[in-house]
Design an enzyme around this catalytic site. Sequence first.
Site, PDB file in Angstrom:
ATOM      1  N   GLU A 191      -6.568   4.010  -5.933  1.00  0.00           N
ATOM      2  CA  GLU A 191      -7.888   4.183  -5.322  1.00  0.00           C
ATOM      3  C   GLU A 191      -8.459   5.495  -5.850  1.00  0.00           C
ATOM      4  O   GLU A 191      -7.958   6.568  -5.537  1.00  0.00           O
ATOM      5  CB  GLU A 191      -7.754   4.221  -3.803  1.00  0.00           C
ATOM      6  CG  GLU A 191      -9.080   4.380  -3.081  1.00  0.00           C
ATOM      7  CD  GLU A 191      -8.919   4.598  -1.582  1.00  0.00           C
ATOM      8  OE1 GLU A 191      -9.833   4.218  -0.848  1.00  0.00           O
ATOM      9  OE2 GLU A 191      -7.885   5.159  -1.156  1.00  0.00           O
ATOM     10  N   ASP A 220      -3.076   4.654  -2.422  1.00  0.00           N
ATOM     11  CA  ASP A 220      -4.170   5.172  -1.611  1.00  0.00           C
ATOM     12  C   ASP A 220      -4.590   6.566  -2.099  1.00  0.00           C
ATOM     13  O   ASP A 220      -3.740   7.393  -2.426  1.00  0.00           O
ATOM     14  CB  ASP A 220      -3.702   5.236  -0.152  1.00  0.00           C
ATOM     15  CG  ASP A 220      -4.803   5.547   0.834  1.00  0.00           C
ATOM     16  OD1 ASP A 220      -5.790   4.794   0.871  1.00  0.00           O
ATOM     17  OD2 ASP A 220      -4.664   6.532   1.580  1.00  0.00           O
ATOM     18  N   HIS A 253     -10.668  -3.803   2.520  1.00  0.00           N
ATOM     19  CA  HIS A 253     -10.566  -3.488   3.948  1.00  0.00           C
ATOM     20  C   HIS A 253     -11.471  -2.338   4.370  1.00  0.00           C
ATOM     21  O   HIS A 253     -11.587  -2.068   5.567  1.00  0.00           O
ATOM     22  CB  HIS A 253      -9.117  -3.129   4.273  1.00  0.00           C
ATOM     23  CG  HIS A 253      -8.636  -1.927   3.517  1.00  0.00           C
ATOM     24  ND1 HIS A 253      -8.424  -1.954   2.155  1.00  0.00           N
ATOM     25  CD2 HIS A 253      -8.379  -0.668   3.919  1.00  0.00           C
ATOM     26  CE1 HIS A 253      -8.035  -0.755   1.764  1.00  0.00           C
ATOM     27  NE2 HIS A 253      -7.999   0.047   2.804  1.00  0.00           N
ATOM     28  N   ASP A 254     -12.085  -1.658   3.415  1.00  0.00           N
ATOM     29  CA  ASP A 254     -12.947  -0.502   3.716  1.00  0.00           C
ATOM     30  C   ASP A 254     -14.429  -0.805   3.539  1.00  0.00           C
ATOM     31  O   ASP A 254     -15.251   0.110   3.588  1.00  0.00           O
ATOM     32  CB  ASP A 254     -12.583   0.683   2.807  1.00  0.00           C
ATOM     33  CG  ASP A 254     -11.320   1.389   3.242  1.00  0.00           C
ATOM     34  OD1 ASP A 254     -10.976   1.303   4.435  1.00  0.00           O
ATOM     35  OD2 ASP A 254     -10.681   2.036   2.392  1.00  0.00           O
ATOM     36  N   ASP A 297       0.851  -1.181   0.000  1.00  0.00           N
ATOM     37  CA  ASP A 297       0.000   0.000   0.000  1.00  0.00           C
ATOM     38  C   ASP A 297       0.894   1.241   0.000  1.00  0.00           C
ATOM     39  O   ASP A 297       1.820   1.342   0.818  1.00  0.00           O
ATOM     40  CB  ASP A 297      -0.887   0.011   1.251  1.00  0.00           C
ATOM     41  CG  ASP A 297      -2.357   0.162   0.917  1.00  0.00           C
ATOM     42  OD1 ASP A 297      -2.684   1.171   0.276  1.00  0.00           O
ATOM     43  OD2 ASP A 297      -3.160  -0.706   1.287  1.00  0.00           O
TER      44      ASP A 297
END
Length: 575
Positions: free
Chosen positions: A267, A210, A344-345, A103
């Site tokens: 993202e 991210d 994960h979100d 990440d």
Amino acid sequence: MSPIAVGEKWWKNSIIYQIYPASFKDSNGDGIGDIQGIISSLDYISSLGVDVIWLCPMYDSPQIDMGYDVADYENVYPPYGTVQDMEVLIDACHRRGLRIILDLVVNHTSDQHKWFKESRSSKTNPKRDWYIWKPAKYDENGQRQPPNNWRSIFGGSAWEWDEQTEEYYLHLFCVEQPDVNWENAETRKAIYDSAMEFWLQKGVDGFRVDTVNMYSKHPEYANAPILDPKSTTQPAFSLFCNGPRIHEYLGEMNDILSKYDAMTVGELPNTHTLEGVLRYVSAAENQLSMVFQFDLVDLGMGKDYKFLTTIPGWTLRDLKAAVKSAQDVIKGTDAWTTVFMENHDQGRSVSRFGSDKTPELRVRSAKMLAMMQGTLSGTQFIYQGQEIGMVNAPKEWTIDEYKDIDSLNYYHMTRQVTNNDPVELEKAMVSLQHLARDHSRLPMQWNADVNAGFSSSSAKPWMRPHDNYPDINVSLQEKDQDSVLSFWKQMNQLRKEYADLMVYGEFEILDEANQSVFTFTKKSKTRSLIVILNFSETVQSFEKPGTDRDWKLLVGNVEDPQEALQAFEGRVFLA
């Protein structure tokens, strides 16, 4: 096996398995997952038929936002392990033919990062301009106000007053996550060296990037339009996403990444037009390999704030439109796209788009969703536990079991605004039980032993394992050829075998208006698939594909398919 087209990038036909370190596997009994736990599970990961692992942030961090507040890009969060452990993991992956991506969190750092500590120490510090500082504004009564009305993504003002230097700094996320000033070339160089080159030189194969479209803010820092008259803060996505220099910055990043043949997946929230997405992922632009669009996983979320919604809040036509949006990225373009339903979100896909009401419907709908995901074009992402059909936390759990800052902020805000109204707090819990990020962060369910086999210690893990782990776990499903896990392995194998159709094929919806059944085709130059998915809990009528071809059933999730489609039944036909 279908060969990859000559000249295609390695990441196009890859299946990527996402790991959330804190919740995957605890090797030392401290109740927190760690890198050694991941290393010990690599044979299991390989057995799924995946090609790449994506590791959520493992950097040193105060963990205010579960590692997305990085204090040191070149060190590891001590409970997870060390840089040496990471080097062992990278090597262990490569020896098994797995690639590994990390990440990349560079829109902001932790307020504990040495850069920010210097930046906030004085207005004359050389690193003052490495973050976004602005003077206060004052109203007609002389009261100090933030520089503008931007709302943080986690609620409240996006600005925090610093008493020592008497200015505000910008934080689009938590107060403890100050935004980096990408306008400063020296800052960008430090990011590239510390966050990217440090790990690329150790052998990582790329990054999930991210909040990739937030680095360039609109330079006027103007007030956002008033969409919420009751609030002093307003959603400002149009002013801090897709800013005027964003593509310049991504071009610089790509110059580094291309030296290593590294992949990137960005993202990309709040970019809703095809033209806007293509500016990031067109091969000619030389910026990102691909992006995550959130139209599908955002279904059912509130417009102004995700938890302010009714459940489920979406229709099957909405889902079809969201899928089409991501598939259209590669239709007649030089771009690439992604396929995912969990990360994960997000809440678990079975609870959101299938059914967890009964074991039978849970298993069948998990397989149906695997069928949909496995047959859509693009690079596929599977989130840990998705392959065994893990579901959201039980409705009976109270707010005490939720750990995520986003969940807790919303619950406490509701409590404050409604003066502890039990009806409103119950509504808040209904939304949280459906949409909270906590659901994806429950410990991985390995077996029926203590703590779901996630941690051998009798000590309490950092998050409570789901109550259903004796019935839903890896060990049980590995022994069952009819399990969700076995079905995912089958779909991954078919995806490789029929890559021309499933990975690269052209997508077309056949029944856009149907609110119960989703039917689409996938076509290559020589053959076709028809995918038929019943998204309802009721039996639906079904007509066999046209008789102009010899259609055969390639895969289904009901043992003895009848003429009609059972609840959550799926079928994939090949011609």
